[in-house]
Design a protein around this motif. Structure first.
Motif, PDB file in Angstrom:
ATOM      1  N   TYR A  10      14.057  49.498  15.528  1.00 28.25           N
ATOM      2  CA  TYR A  10      15.048  50.561  15.367  1.00 28.25           C
ATOM      3  C   TYR A  10      15.442  51.041  16.757  1.00 28.25           C
ATOM      4  CZ  TYR A  10      13.479  50.569  10.541  1.00 28.25           C
ATOM      5  OH  TYR A  10      13.178  50.200   9.258  1.00 28.25           O
ATOM      6  N   LYS A  33      21.469  52.883  10.054  1.00 24.35           N
ATOM      7  CA  LYS A  33      20.666  53.707   9.151  1.00 24.35           C
ATOM      8  C   LYS A  33      21.284  55.090   9.062  1.00 24.35           C
ATOM      9  CE  LYS A  33      18.082  50.475   8.211  1.00 24.35           C
ATOM     10  NZ  LYS A  33      18.297  49.888   6.915  1.00 24.35           N
ATOM     11  N   ARG A  38      14.986  58.800  10.758  1.00 27.01           N
ATOM     12  CA  ARG A  38      14.461  57.547  11.279  1.00 27.01           C
ATOM     13  C   ARG A  38      14.306  57.670  12.794  1.00 27.01           C
ATOM     14  NH1 ARG A  38      11.314  53.765  10.304  1.00 27.01           N
ATOM     15  NH2 ARG A  38      12.220  53.412   8.277  1.00 27.01           N
TER      16      ARG A  38
END
Length: 163
Positions: A10, A33, A38
């Motif tokens: 990520y 996302k 996150r």
């Protein structure tokens, strides 16, 4: 037969947190996302390191194409469409009709548009460079504002000096 697990990294991009998924066979998925909770990855799996570097270079304006191994899942037709998308140069756009014609059948425009919309490799397979025949920004899974941002990023208007 046990299915092998893919690695995920990520990263922060100007368009939000992006997940890059893949393994030694190549990058299989890149997606934005929407959830704001996150966090970015502290460590990047080995198989994804070069993709992360190239993605960051793209957003910094230092990269116009990608040369990592891609491994998207899709039908044969979808893969043909995605392969065609790779031929759209940085800073340029094409239309869904042009893609259909390059595939050899102008009547497959809707199927080509559908395959474009199912592209699992956001930005690396440049589906954002496909626009409507009338020049409109049509359909983008990441949201039209992101499509506009990407097209502006790739083709910024240069202010000319008067003096």
């Amino acid at each position: 037969m046990k299915k092998k697990m893919s690695d995920v990294a990520y990263i922060e991009t100007p368009l939000g947190i992006t997940a890059i998924t893949g393994d030694q066979e190549g990058i299989s998925k890149i997606s934005i996302k929407e959830e704001s909770k996150r966090t970015v990855s502290n460590t990047i799996p080995y198989h994804l390191q070069e993709a992360v570097v190239q993605f960051k270079e793209y957003f910094e304006g230092k990269r116009t194409d990608f040369d990592v191994k891609l491994n998207p899942s899709g039908t044969d037709f979808q893969k043909r469409v995605w392969k065609e998308l790779l031929h759209i140069p940085y800073g340029h756009t094409t239309t869904y009709l042009d893609i259909a014609k390059r595939l050899g059948d102008p009547k497959c425009i809707r199927a080509a548009a559908s395959a474009n919309g199912k592209n699992p490799l956001w930005i690396m397979i440049p589906c954002h460079r496909v626009i409507g025949s009338d020049g409109s920004l049509t359909g983008y899974a990441g949201g039209l504002w992101r499509k506009k941002w990407l097209l502006d990023h790739e083709n910024p208007v240069k202010q000319q000096t008067l003096f």
